[in-house]
Design an enzyme around this catalytic site. Sequence first.
Site, PDB file in Angstrom:
ATOM      1  N   LYS A  49       0.922  -1.181   0.000  1.00  0.00           N
ATOM      2  CA  LYS A  49       0.034   0.073  -0.004  1.00  0.00           C
ATOM      3  C   LYS A  49       0.870   1.141   0.145  1.00  0.00           C
ATOM      4  CE  LYS A  49      -3.272   2.599   3.048  1.00  0.00           C
ATOM      5  NZ  LYS A  49      -3.923   2.526   4.214  1.00  0.00           N
TER       6      LYS A  49
ATOM      7  N   ASP B 109      -2.294  10.303   3.876  1.00  0.00           N
ATOM      8  CA  ASP B 109      -3.748   9.842   4.109  1.00  0.00           C
ATOM      9  C   ASP B 109      -4.463  10.827   5.054  1.00  0.00           C
ATOM     10  OD1 ASP B 109      -6.031   8.633   4.324  1.00  0.00           O
ATOM     11  OD2 ASP B 109      -5.506   6.734   5.475  1.00  0.00           O
TER      12      ASP B 109
ATOM     13  N   LYS C 297      -9.876  12.702   8.569  1.00  0.00           N
ATOM     14  CA  LYS C 297      -9.540  12.249   9.933  1.00  0.00           C
ATOM     15  C   LYS C 297      -9.468  13.510  10.565  1.00  0.00           C
ATOM     16  CE  LYS C 297      -6.153   8.620   8.404  1.00  0.00           C
ATOM     17  NZ  LYS C 297      -7.053   7.362   8.990  1.00  0.00           N
TER      18      LYS C 297
ATOM     19  N   ASP D  86       1.831   6.048   5.736  1.00  0.00           N
ATOM     20  CA  ASP D  86       0.660   5.158   5.242  1.00  0.00           C
ATOM     21  C   ASP D  86       1.126   4.665   3.742  1.00  0.00           C
ATOM     22  OD1 ASP D  86      -1.668   4.091   5.767  1.00  0.00           O
ATOM     23  OD2 ASP D  86      -2.893   5.472   4.523  1.00  0.00           O
TER      24      ASP D  86
ATOM     25  N   ASP E  60     -12.063   7.236   3.809  1.00  0.00           N
ATOM     26  CA  ASP E  60     -10.855   7.072   4.684  1.00  0.00           C
ATOM     27  C   ASP E  60     -10.373   5.454   4.589  1.00  0.00           C
ATOM     28  OD1 ASP E  60      -8.759   7.448   6.393  1.00  0.00           O
ATOM     29  OD2 ASP E  60      -9.822   7.645   8.281  1.00  0.00           O
TER      30      ASP E  60
ATOM     31  N   GLU F 171      -9.314   4.024   2.247  1.00  0.00           N
ATOM     32  CA  GLU F 171      -8.748   3.932   0.946  1.00  0.00           C
ATOM     33  C   GLU F 171      -7.867   2.932   0.595  1.00  0.00           C
ATOM     34  OE1 GLU F 171      -7.437   5.395   3.435  1.00  0.00           O
ATOM     35  OE2 GLU F 171      -5.356   4.977   2.812  1.00  0.00           O
TER      36      GLU F 171
ATOM     37  N   ARG G 223      -7.792  -0.318   1.115  1.00  0.00           N
ATOM     38  CA  ARG G 223      -8.398  -1.573   0.481  1.00  0.00           C
ATOM     39  C   ARG G 223      -8.844  -1.215  -0.888  1.00  0.00           C
ATOM     40  NH1 ARG G 223     -12.627  -1.580   5.257  1.00  0.00           N
ATOM     41  NH2 ARG G 223     -11.066  -0.747   6.349  1.00  0.00           N
TER      42      ARG G 223
HETATM   43  N1  BES Z   1      -4.270   4.400   7.217  1.00  0.00           N
HETATM   44  C1  BES Z   1      -5.368   4.150   7.605  1.00  0.00           C
HETATM   45  C2  BES Z   1      -5.062   3.063   8.957  1.00  0.00           C
HETATM   46  C3  BES Z   1      -3.888   3.387   9.997  1.00  0.00           C
HETATM   47  C4  BES Z   1      -4.597   3.759  11.361  1.00  0.00           C
HETATM   48  C5  BES Z   1      -2.532   3.160   9.692  1.00  0.00           C
HETATM   49  C6  BES Z   1      -3.593   3.988  12.224  1.00  0.00           C
HETATM   50  C7  BES Z   1      -1.793   3.573  10.669  1.00  0.00           C
HETATM   51  C8  BES Z   1      -1.996   3.775  11.979  1.00  0.00           C
HETATM   52  C9  BES Z   1      -6.427   3.572   7.102  1.00  0.00           C
HETATM   53  O1  BES Z   1      -6.493   4.045   5.723  1.00  0.00           O
HETATM   54  C10 BES Z   1      -7.687   4.129   7.466  1.00  0.00           C
HETATM   55  O2  BES Z   1      -7.918   5.291   7.731  1.00  0.00           O
HETATM   56  N2  BES Z   1      -8.467   3.112   8.007  1.00  0.00           N
HETATM   57  C11 BES Z   1      -9.763   3.349   8.673  1.00  0.00           C
HETATM   58  C12 BES Z   1     -10.676   2.404   8.229  1.00  0.00           C
HETATM   59  C13 BES Z   1     -12.351   2.821   8.773  1.00  0.00           C
HETATM   60  C14 BES Z   1     -12.584   4.086   8.038  1.00  0.00           C
HETATM   61  C15 BES Z   1     -13.080   1.686   8.288  1.00  0.00           C
HETATM   62  C16 BES Z   1      -9.561   3.175  10.339  1.00  0.00           C
HETATM   63  O3  BES Z   1      -8.726   2.304  10.644  1.00  0.00           O
HETATM   64  O4  BES Z   1      -9.930   3.946  11.193  1.00  0.00           O
HETATM   65 ZN    ZN Z   2      -4.772   4.800   4.798  1.00  0.00          ZN
HETATM   66 ZN    ZN Z   3      -7.657   6.003   5.534  1.00  0.00          ZN
END
Ligand code: BES
Ligand code: ZN
Ligand code: ZN
Length: 493
Positions: free
Chosen positions: A264, A269, A276, A287, A346, A348, A350
Amino acid sequence: MKIRLVKESWESVGCDALIMPVFEDEAEGDDLLVALDEKLGGLINELRSTQEWTSKAEQISVIYRPEKLKTARLILLGAGKKEDYDPHLIRSLVIAAVHKVKGDNLKTVAFYGRSQVESKRASRAAVEGLILATYEADDYKTKDKSKSSVEEILFVSNENLDVDEVETSMQRGEILANATNMARKLVNEPGNRVNPSRLAQAASEVAAKCGLEIEVWGEPELEDKGMGSILAVARGSDEPARFVILKHFGAPDSEDKPIVLVGKGVTFDSGGLSLKPAQSMEEMKGDKAGACAVLAAMQAIALLGVKKNVVGLIPAVENLPSGRAQRPGDVIRAMNGTTIEVINTDAEGRLILADALSYGQQLEAEFIVDIATLTGAVVVALGKLRAGIFCNNEELFERVSRASDQSGEKLWRLPLDDEYRKEIESSIADIKNVGNRWGGAITAAKFLQEFVGDVPWCHIDIAGVDLFKGEGSIKGPTGFGVRTLVEIVDQFE
Ligand code: BES
Ligand code: ZN
Ligand code: ZN
């Protein structure tokens, strides 16, 4: 860096620092303690009897200019109990020892190999530790920058050993640790320095240096291939998406299917329109850690001359909100034809992996491993020690577990039961990109599974282990996954 095996007694090695592991349960009359005491005028006995230095793991005492030795410093390294001594402990002890003398102008550093771990594995772990310890996350400091002075690493042993075998193992350690440090440096690059094009450029530089073939696709090619899921994420940013394909032809004449690694590469992000909160955004330059791990692993695979065909895929985007950004509720179409309702922009990672995995499946991969900072939920589940893994194939799971045993990067398997899939069913499209609140790392993995078909596949969620704020001895990016990916491709004993 010069790396050498020195087959002589530790007493006569000339160097700037000699790291000497001593066990907690070393009996009073043991040869090494007696010899050390003799050379240091009874100091060891004194330190141990007054409990000033008890040889507990990571307890370090530095003796400067020991008169009867040729080293400028003797680093007495507490190595804990003999039965707990293994290559992974050696690696982390060496990191602690080097940090202890940080700032000293060390050029030649030697490590004394104890017979408790065979030289082949001990020497490699020591080399890895020494090189990993030289990494500093201070590229953008203009003052007080610490530059590593280490030029030469010696592994000292007077055991009966196979010199070629040990030296090969040390070289492997050097290649793996250098690749890991390269990944750490790149992960540490902020979003204003490394955007998708710059990430692709970094990949091109690596490819040119180590003889990998590379293709970099821009938006026209992504349109052509129908990679609508990557394009949808990239829409919000002025920086165009890139898709990087790295190829290592280690077995050009074989009919074997390629191994495919996917990382990825979200260079920043923000969450997109599902923005966020500020605090969660702070570390989101990280990220792209999955992409960096794949790039570094490909570098190591090329330098090791691994006799396999391996393809590295890096979907690279920046996830920002704007008047062009994709909206929650949008329906997009991935490369394999699956339609996706985007509930949360967010989620993104996947989305970009969906197209990359579909492409990997098209390459008729032997197996696919993807690595991604995918979910906050995996951090809730496993904290900051182990990465979560998901696997649809038992043989591949065994292979990945063996690789993790070799690398010391800890993993923990999480489930992929079919029942979880209903969480990502959409009422208007084939699937949606988020489930409910619970088991978020699992529903993310179920989403990815839609894009691999029957190909053996393993997903590694490194959201909790890619960056450390200064917990323990590591600060900044860890380079987690680089060594495991290489071991998955090229199993080494
Ligand atoms: N890049 C984040 C995941 C992440 C979180 C990486 C903390 C490193 C530290 C990912 O893109 C994300 O934002 N995921 C969301 C998914 C949710 C919206 C279903 C998350 O985990 O909050
Ligand atoms: Zn991310
Ligand atoms: Zn994200």
